[in-house]
Design a protein around this motif. Structure first.
Motif, PDB file in Angstrom:
ATOM      1  N   THR A  26       0.775  -1.058   0.046  1.00  0.00           N
ATOM      2  CA  THR A  26       0.111  -0.169   0.175  1.00  0.00           C
ATOM      3  C   THR A  26       0.948   1.275   0.061  1.00  0.00           C
ATOM      4  O   THR A  26       1.592   1.336   0.891  1.00  0.00           O
ATOM      5  CB  THR A  26      -0.862  -0.007   1.315  1.00  0.00           C
ATOM      6  OG1 THR A  26      -1.893  -1.382   1.273  1.00  0.00           O
ATOM      7  CG2 THR A  26      -1.830   1.327   1.089  1.00  0.00           C
ATOM      8  N   GLU A  27       0.638   2.008  -1.058  1.00  0.00           N
ATOM      9  CA  GLU A  27       1.461   3.297  -0.930  1.00  0.00           C
ATOM     10  C   GLU A  27       0.616   4.492  -1.483  1.00  0.00           C
ATOM     11  O   GLU A  27       0.111   4.245  -2.579  1.00  0.00           O
ATOM     12  CB  GLU A  27       2.688   3.049  -2.185  1.00  0.00           C
ATOM     13  CG  GLU A  27       3.636   4.104  -2.118  1.00  0.00           C
ATOM     14  CD  GLU A  27       4.722   3.870  -3.144  1.00  0.00           C
ATOM     15  OE1 GLU A  27       5.501   4.770  -3.523  1.00  0.00           O
ATOM     16  OE2 GLU A  27       4.930   2.685  -3.314  1.00  0.00           O
ATOM     17  N   ASN A  28       0.728   5.411  -0.895  1.00  0.00           N
ATOM     18  CA  ASN A  28      -0.305   6.750  -1.235  1.00  0.00           C
ATOM     19  C   ASN A  28      -1.746   6.034  -1.309  1.00  0.00           C
ATOM     20  O   ASN A  28      -2.447   6.706  -2.236  1.00  0.00           O
ATOM     21  CB  ASN A  28       0.436   7.417  -2.491  1.00  0.00           C
ATOM     22  CG  ASN A  28       1.626   7.971  -2.156  1.00  0.00           C
ATOM     23  OD1 ASN A  28       1.838   8.420  -1.052  1.00  0.00           O
ATOM     24  ND2 ASN A  28       2.566   7.904  -3.272  1.00  0.00           N
ATOM     25  N   GLY A  29      -2.188   5.344  -0.623  1.00  0.00           N
ATOM     26  CA  GLY A  29      -3.618   4.629  -1.039  1.00  0.00           C
ATOM     27  C   GLY A  29      -3.816   3.650  -1.814  1.00  0.00           C
ATOM     28  O   GLY A  29      -5.007   3.271  -2.137  1.00  0.00           O
ATOM     29  N   GLN A  30      -2.576   3.384  -2.758  1.00  0.00           N
ATOM     30  CA  GLN A  30      -3.043   2.637  -3.883  1.00  0.00           C
ATOM     31  C   GLN A  30      -2.324   1.110  -3.527  1.00  0.00           C
ATOM     32  O   GLN A  30      -1.495   1.089  -2.770  1.00  0.00           O
ATOM     33  CB  GLN A  30      -2.122   2.984  -5.075  1.00  0.00           C
ATOM     34  CG  GLN A  30      -2.658   4.028  -5.717  1.00  0.00           C
ATOM     35  CD  GLN A  30      -3.724   4.015  -6.596  1.00  0.00           C
ATOM     36  OE1 GLN A  30      -4.810   3.292  -5.993  1.00  0.00           O
ATOM     37  NE2 GLN A  30      -3.966   4.528  -7.811  1.00  0.00           N
ATOM     38  N   VAL A  31      -3.245  -0.027  -3.521  1.00  0.00           N
ATOM     39  CA  VAL A  31      -2.733  -1.261  -3.216  1.00  0.00           C
ATOM     40  C   VAL A  31      -2.667  -2.106  -4.406  1.00  0.00           C
ATOM     41  O   VAL A  31      -3.147  -2.112  -5.358  1.00  0.00           O
ATOM     42  CB  VAL A  31      -4.070  -1.827  -2.268  1.00  0.00           C
ATOM     43  CG1 VAL A  31      -3.604  -3.438  -2.202  1.00  0.00           C
ATOM     44  CG2 VAL A  31      -4.550  -1.259  -1.318  1.00  0.00           C
ATOM     45  N   THR A  32      -1.235  -2.627  -4.207  1.00  0.00           N
ATOM     46  CA  THR A  32      -0.940  -3.757  -5.392  1.00  0.00           C
ATOM     47  C   THR A  32      -0.564  -5.075  -4.669  1.00  0.00           C
ATOM     48  O   THR A  32      -0.178  -5.007  -3.660  1.00  0.00           O
ATOM     49  CB  THR A  32       0.338  -3.058  -6.073  1.00  0.00           C
ATOM     50  OG1 THR A  32       1.198  -2.864  -5.526  1.00  0.00           O
ATOM     51  CG2 THR A  32      -0.034  -1.717  -7.083  1.00  0.00           C
ATOM     52  N   MET A  33      -0.596  -5.810  -5.597  1.00  0.00           N
ATOM     53  CA  MET A  33      -0.048  -7.391  -4.909  1.00  0.00           C
ATOM     54  C   MET A  33       1.182  -7.767  -5.663  1.00  0.00           C
ATOM     55  O   MET A  33       1.356  -7.340  -7.087  1.00  0.00           O
ATOM     56  CB  MET A  33      -1.354  -8.313  -5.419  1.00  0.00           C
ATOM     57  CG  MET A  33      -2.604  -8.294  -4.619  1.00  0.00           C
ATOM     58  SD  MET A  33      -2.467  -8.317  -2.802  1.00  0.00           S
ATOM     59  CE  MET A  33      -2.035 -10.136  -2.455  1.00  0.00           C
ATOM     60  N   GLN A  34       2.011  -8.314  -5.160  1.00  0.00           N
ATOM     61  CA  GLN A  34       3.183  -8.806  -5.650  1.00  0.00           C
ATOM     62  C   GLN A  34       3.678 -10.083  -5.295  1.00  0.00           C
ATOM     63  O   GLN A  34       3.383 -10.725  -4.137  1.00  0.00           O
ATOM     64  CB  GLN A  34       4.327  -7.920  -5.159  1.00  0.00           C
ATOM     65  CG  GLN A  34       5.665  -8.163  -5.695  1.00  0.00           C
ATOM     66  CD  GLN A  34       6.735  -7.298  -5.294  1.00  0.00           C
ATOM     67  OE1 GLN A  34       6.848  -7.315  -3.835  1.00  0.00           O
ATOM     68  NE2 GLN A  34       7.458  -6.340  -6.022  1.00  0.00           N
TER      69      GLN A  34
END
Length: 81
Positions: A26-34
């Motif tokens: 979670t970075e600046n409200g953006q969620v990504t999966m890795q």
């Protein structure tokens, strides 16, 4: 922030291993999966285990009963059978 969603290490007969890890970032409200995978060989000496990745990275751990404890970058992970 980074959250580990799942992390699995499978030890195979013959001294090889495979690892699969899924993280949520979670970075600046953006969620990504890795997702990340790793393979290599392992060696045992008493209750110590060394995972030697094909990338050249060596990870040390301790086995106690059915649990394997690994400390990487200040994060302690306990894997159980």
């Amino acid at each position: 922030k980074t959250e580990i969603v799942s992390d699995t290490i499978t030890l195979f007969q013959g001294g090889t291993f495979a690892r699969a890890r899924d993280s949520r970032i979670t970075e600046n409200g953006q969620v990504t999966m890795q997702s990340a995978t790793e393979t290599g060989s392992y060696s045992l000496l008493g209750t110590s285990i060394t995972l030697n990745s094909v990338t050249g990275k060596a990870t040390l751990g301790i086995i106690n009963g059915n649990a394997m404890t690994i400390v990487e970058a200040g994060v302690t992970s306990v894997f159980s059978k």
